[in-house]
Design a protein around this motif. Sequence first.
Motif, short mmCIF file in Angstrom:
data_model
loop_
_atom_site.label_atom_id
_atom_site.label_comp_id
_atom_site.label_asym_id
_atom_site.label_seq_id
_atom_site.Cartn_x
_atom_site.Cartn_y
_atom_site.Cartn_z
N GLU A 1 -15.80 -34.25 -65.38
CA GLU A 1 -16.54 -34.96 -66.42
C GLU A 1 -16.29 -34.37 -67.80
N ALA A 2 -16.23 -33.03 -67.86
CA ALA A 2 -15.96 -32.37 -69.15
C ALA A 2 -14.57 -32.74 -69.65
N ALA B 1 -14.73 -29.44 -58.55
CA ALA B 1 -15.98 -29.39 -59.31
C ALA B 1 -16.12 -30.65 -60.17
N ASP C 1 -18.28 -31.35 -62.46
CA ASP C 1 -18.62 -31.08 -63.86
C ASP C 1 -17.38 -30.81 -64.70
N GLN C 2 -16.35 -30.18 -64.10
CA GLN C 2 -15.10 -29.95 -64.82
C GLN C 2 -14.37 -31.28 -65.08
#
Length: 300
Positions: free
Chosen positions: A194-195, A189, A191-192
Motif C-alpha cells: 500500500e505504501a 506485507a 502495508d509495504q
Amino acid sequence: MSSRSFNQRSLAPWLFLAPGLLMFLVYVIWPIGESLLLSLYDWDGLYNREGEFTGRFVGLGNFQELWSDPAFVTSLVNNVLWLGLYLLAVPAGLLIAIFLNQSVRGIRLYKSLFFFPFVISQVVVGLIFSWFYAPDFGLFYNLIEAVTGTGVAILAEEKYVTYGIIAAGLWPQIAYVMILYLTGLNNVAPDQVEAARLDGAKGWRMLWYVILPQLRPATFIAVVVTVIGALRSFDLVSVMTSGGPFGSSRVLSFYMYEQALSEYGYRMGYGAAIAVVLFAIMMVFISGFIWKMWRDETER
C-alpha cells in the motif's frame, strides 16, 4: 543465572538437533565421503569369499579417463543444457503464481489445474510426453505435421531429443515453483504494498522493488530445488529414451547408473567418479547462489 541453568539452556538446542544431525551425518555426509573414496578405485562391486574389498587403487585415473570419454562429455554438455533451461521454471512459476494470487471466482479451480502436474510421478510425466511426441498418433507430431507438412519424431532426433525431455521436466517443475511462490506471496506485507502504491509504484517497479525482495526465501528454495532437479534428471531420461538415440540424451546421473549398476557396467569406481563431478557441479551452483544472497543481505 547459575552456571548449571546456563549449561542446561545452552545444551537443550543441541539435544533437539542431535537426531537430525545424526541422520544427516549417516545418510548424507557419510555417503559423500564413501563416494569420494570409491572414486579412487577400480572396483566391480564384488567382494572375495573372505569378504575382503577387491578394488584396485588407481588414484585420479578414473577422473582422467572421464575427460577422454565421449559419452561423459555428451552427458556433461546435456546437463549444462538442462541447468540453463530448467532454471526457466523459476520466472515461469513466479509469473503463474502472481496470476493465480487473486481473489476471483473460480480461481481455486485454476490453482488445482496448475498444481496437478506436481502431484503425479516423473514416470507418469515421462509416459505422457512420450505419447505426446510419438510419431503418427502423438499430438505434437500431428500439430507439426499439420503446420509444416512433415512431422518430427522429437525423441528419435539427436538434435531435438534433449530439448523434448527438458520440456517434459519443466511441466511439473514449474508447478512446484508456483506453489513455493504462492506461499511466499501470502506472506508479503500488505502495508509495504500500500505504501508503494501511494508513492506511485506499480507494474514492474512494484514487482522488482517491493514484491521480489520479500520473496527471497521462496526464490532461494526454488533455485536450489530446480538446480537439484536438473542434475538428477534420471527418471525422465530412463523412461523416455534410455539415453538414446545413440546416447545423445544421456545425462550424468543416467550415465553413472549405466557405468555402475547396469548389465553393461559394474564399474563402481568409475560411476563414483561421475557422481563426484555431479556433486561438484551442484555445489558450485548452489554455493554461488547462497553467496549472492548473503552479499545482497549484507549490503542492505
